[in-house]
Design a protein around this motif. Structure first.
Motif, PDB file in Angstrom:
ATOM      1  N   LEU A 119      15.039 -10.451  22.663  1.00 46.34           N
ATOM      2  CA  LEU A 119      14.285  -9.927  23.815  1.00 46.34           C
ATOM      3  C   LEU A 119      14.789 -10.656  25.056  1.00 46.34           C
ATOM      4  O   LEU A 119      15.032 -11.873  25.006  1.00 46.34           O
ATOM      5  CB  LEU A 119      12.792 -10.187  23.612  1.00 46.34           C
ATOM      6  CG  LEU A 119      12.181  -9.481  22.398  1.00 46.34           C
ATOM      7  CD1 LEU A 119      10.826 -10.093  22.048  1.00 46.34           C
ATOM      8  CD2 LEU A 119      12.034  -7.982  22.670  1.00 46.34           C
TER       9      LEU A 119
ATOM     10  N   TYR B 275      14.141  -5.020  25.490  1.00 42.22           N
ATOM     11  CA  TYR B 275      14.489  -5.165  24.066  1.00 42.22           C
ATOM     12  C   TYR B 275      15.988  -4.948  23.891  1.00 42.22           C
ATOM     13  O   TYR B 275      16.562  -4.031  24.451  1.00 42.22           O
ATOM     14  CB  TYR B 275      13.696  -4.114  23.276  1.00 42.22           C
ATOM     15  CG  TYR B 275      14.051  -4.061  21.809  1.00 42.22           C
ATOM     16  CD1 TYR B 275      13.420  -4.906  20.904  1.00 42.22           C
ATOM     17  CD2 TYR B 275      15.019  -3.179  21.343  1.00 42.22           C
ATOM     18  CE1 TYR B 275      13.750  -4.865  19.557  1.00 42.22           C
ATOM     19  CE2 TYR B 275      15.348  -3.132  19.994  1.00 42.22           C
ATOM     20  CZ  TYR B 275      14.718  -3.982  19.108  1.00 42.22           C
ATOM     21  OH  TYR B 275      15.045  -3.952  17.788  1.00 42.22           O
TER      22      TYR B 275
ATOM     23  N   GLU C 218       4.743  -5.068  25.856  1.00 42.65           N
ATOM     24  CA  GLU C 218       4.384  -4.671  24.490  1.00 42.65           C
ATOM     25  C   GLU C 218       5.237  -5.397  23.434  1.00 42.65           C
ATOM     26  O   GLU C 218       4.871  -5.482  22.274  1.00 42.65           O
ATOM     27  CB  GLU C 218       4.488  -3.143  24.303  1.00 42.65           C
ATOM     28  CG  GLU C 218       5.864  -2.516  24.459  1.00 42.65           C
ATOM     29  CD  GLU C 218       6.237  -2.192  25.926  1.00 42.65           C
ATOM     30  OE1 GLU C 218       5.581  -2.715  26.841  1.00 42.65           O
ATOM     31  OE2 GLU C 218       7.200  -1.438  26.129  1.00 42.65           O
ATOM     32  N   TYR C 219       6.371  -5.976  23.862  1.00 43.44           N
ATOM     33  CA  TYR C 219       7.201  -6.723  22.901  1.00 43.44           C
ATOM     34  C   TYR C 219       6.683  -8.142  22.686  1.00 43.44           C
ATOM     35  O   TYR C 219       7.153  -8.857  21.812  1.00 43.44           O
ATOM     36  CB  TYR C 219       8.661  -6.793  23.387  1.00 43.44           C
ATOM     37  CG  TYR C 219       9.299  -5.431  23.493  1.00 43.44           C
ATOM     38  CD1 TYR C 219       9.457  -4.635  22.356  1.00 43.44           C
ATOM     39  CD2 TYR C 219       9.724  -4.927  24.720  1.00 43.44           C
ATOM     40  CE1 TYR C 219      10.014  -3.363  22.462  1.00 43.44           C
ATOM     41  CE2 TYR C 219      10.291  -3.673  24.820  1.00 43.44           C
ATOM     42  CZ  TYR C 219      10.426  -2.897  23.690  1.00 43.44           C
ATOM     43  OH  TYR C 219      10.977  -1.657  23.780  1.00 43.44           O
TER      44      TYR C 219
ATOM     45  N   GLY D 199       7.538  -3.940  29.581  1.00 44.51           N
ATOM     46  CA  GLY D 199       8.056  -4.504  28.330  1.00 44.51           C
ATOM     47  C   GLY D 199       7.110  -5.502  27.668  1.00 44.51           C
ATOM     48  O   GLY D 199       7.438  -6.082  26.628  1.00 44.51           O
TER      49      GLY D 199
END
Ligand SMILES: Cc1cc2nc3c(=O)[nH]c(=O)nc-3n(C[C@H](O)[C@H](O)[C@H](O)COP(=O)(O)OP(=O)(O)OC[C@H]3O[C@@H](n4cnc5c(N)ncnc54)[C@H](O)[C@@H]3O)c2cc1C
Ligand SMILES: NC(=O)c1ccc[n+]([C@@H]2O[C@H](COP(=O)([O-])OP(=O)(O)OC[C@H]3O[C@@H](n4cnc5c(N)ncnc54)[C@H](O)[C@@H]3O)[C@@H](O)[C@H]2O)c1
Length: 448
Positions: free
Chosen positions: A240, A235, A151-152, A149
């Protein structure tokens, strides 16, 4: 063999720019390649915009105290969007002034990405150019840890482009970037959570400085998790969610996640294998004391060598390179007394050895002088605001080995003190120096 240029510089950050400008003063034919804006990380997404945000955040902190200084409370509103626009306008003007300086110095600017074809040939913008000497000054880029995760999460680069202030900001990494952003964003009213994998933030700094800053950030309301890493980031429509690996295994909700876990050299896809340039750990370019790689005609300075990742160091290395190679003035940098600062509130700064490093080298003879003080500015209001200073001294010679400070103007004070320490000042000489009263800097002159 004739070459198109005497020197081809890849990257126009502090290292590349300093080297190109200095080399040009020696009558060298120089070209510099830059794939983005002139000025590099420092000007466009580092030191300069960061310091402007620090100033903006200081207004918020001062507003809180203004009533103690006789100012009546009045509603204030901070417009991030307007502010960040004016920051970028200023950055554009700095890039423009670099352009003019380079043109005036007769340096050719090529606004493209460069890569090596061989040790003397560069591919750029679909053509080939040759150079006798090549300087690699390509800087680094934020390193993202391998977390599901991730990438968030955004990096410091995107922090300067935020369209609005997040309500809840979680920062992974309590180093320079994490600590500075947590302090600034908290001052603007964001709820900040800071997550650090080590026992204390600001690794590399003296332990007393680390703990003073850590306590001050907590006191201001920043939620700190140390000895903690992230298991995953998920997400959801509203936010988040970070699952953290600490004793409590808490879930932290955030609107924005900033990852600030270090910088890696920008050496991928540079064709370094074509020029047979050797790389070290994490892709850092291996250089000797004169910034020379394993190839006789290829040099590297700044963040891409992963020595000390600071603008002032990159700049000094660039100048030393040009003096050594083009003016027959061999110059090796002394990395022992490089001052550095964390522009959080409170500000922290350091020069020379930490207590731990000094004890490693000189053993039990090391003496430390430590004091906490109440800066005058806060005496009318927040009684628990503490500044702290520390001198690390070689007990045998009385020579000052390191100076460390947390508090107002720490960076400027340590910078000046750094000159004396580099020249071997003793504790007694500091004690005999008359200070300026009332200032925070005078505290260093009366430590016992
Ligand atoms: C948020 C943040 C805050 C910081 N604050 C401070 C601070 O307060 N004080 C301080 O001393 N340091 C600070 N730093 C560190 C400082 O920015 C760097 O140490 C410094 O910019 C390194 O300079 P450099 O010349 O090595 O590389 P950079 O400044 O990164 O410049 C390298 C340039 O090379 C270009 N480039 C890369 N590859 C190519 C290619 N193949 N072809 C053409 N161009 C290429 C890049 O686009 C870049 O412009 C900060 C960094 C960050 C991220
Ligand atoms: N004021 C300044 O001079 C200034 C400001 C910003 C950046 N810089 C430069 O930029 C470089 C990069 O800054 P930075 O803050 O990204 O790096 P940093 O090395 O200063 O700090 C990274 C921090 O992240 C922690 N960390 C690493 N992996 C983690 C994980 N998985 N979970 C939680 N924590 C983790 C590390 O323990 C460390 O404390 C610095 O080394 C510095 O040289 C300088």
């Amino acid at each position: 063999m004739t070459f198109d240029y005497d020197l081809f510089v890849i990257g126009a950050g502090p290292g590349g720019l300093a080297a190109a400008k200095k080399a040009a003063t020696y009558g060298v034919r120089v070209a510099i390649a830059e794939q983005e804006d002139l000025g590099g990380t420092c000007v466009n997404r580092g030191c300069v915009p960061k310091k402007l945000i620090v100033y903006a955040a200081d207004f918020a902190l001062q507003n809180k105290m203004a009533h103690s200084y006789g100012w009546s409370d009045c509603p204030t509103y901070f417009d991030w969007t307007l502010f960040i626009k004016s920051v970028h306008k200023h950055l554009d003007s700095i890039s423009e002034s670099y352009l003019q300086q380079l043109q005036k110095a007769g340096i050719e600017i090529i606004s493209e990405r460069a890569s090596f074809l061989d040790a003397h040939t560069i591919s750029i913008g679909g053509r080939k150019v040759t150079a006798d000497k090549i300087l690699i000054a390509v800087g680094g880029q934020p390193l993202k840890p391998n977390i599901p995760g991730i990438e968030y999460a955004i990096t410091s680069r995107e922090m300067f482009q935020l369209p609005y202030l997040p309500k809840r900001l979680t920062i992974i990494g309590g180093g320079y970037i994490g600590v500075e952003f947590s302090s600034m964003m908290h001052a603007f009213g964001c709820q900040v959570t800071l997550i650090e994998k080590e026992e204390m933030i600001l690794s590399g700094f003296d332990d007393d400085i680390r703990s003073t800053v850590q306590q001050a950030l907590s006191k201001r309301g920043i939620k700190l998790f140390t000895n903690t890493t992230i298991q995953k980031i998920k997400y959801s429509e509203e936010c988040l969610l970070l699952t953290i690996n600490s004793e409590s295994r808490e879930i932290v909700a955030a609107d924005t996640i900033l990852v600030a876990t270090g910088y890696n050299p920008n050496t991928k896809n540079l064709g370094l294998e074509n020029a047979r340039v050797e790389l070290g750990e994490n892709g850092a370019i291996k250089v000797d004391e004169e910034n020379r790689t394993n190839q006789e005609n290829i040099f590297a300075v700044g963040d891409c060598t992963s020595r000390i990742q600071l603008s002032s160091v990159a700049q000094a290395e660039g100048i030393a390179f040009a003096n050594t190679v083009f003016a027959n003035k061999p110059q090796k940098l002394n990395y022992d007394y490089v001052p550095s600062a964390v522009f959080s509130r409170p500000e922290a700064a350091s020069v020379g050895m930490t207590e731990a490093k000094a004890r490693e080298k000189f053993g039990e003879s090391v003496k430390c002088y430590y004091s906490q003080f109440q800066p005058l500015f806060y005496q009318l209001t927040e009684k628990d605001k503490q500044g702290s200073i520390k001198l690390v001294v070689n007990g045998d010679s009385e020579e000052v080995l390191g100076a460390h400070m947390v508090g107002e103007n720490a960076a400027d004070i340590i910078q000046s003190l750094g000159v004396a320490i580099r020249k071997g000042v003793t504790k007694q000489e500091l004690d005999e120096t008359i200070g300026i009263h009332p200032t925070a800097g005078e505290e260093f002159l009366s430590l016992n």
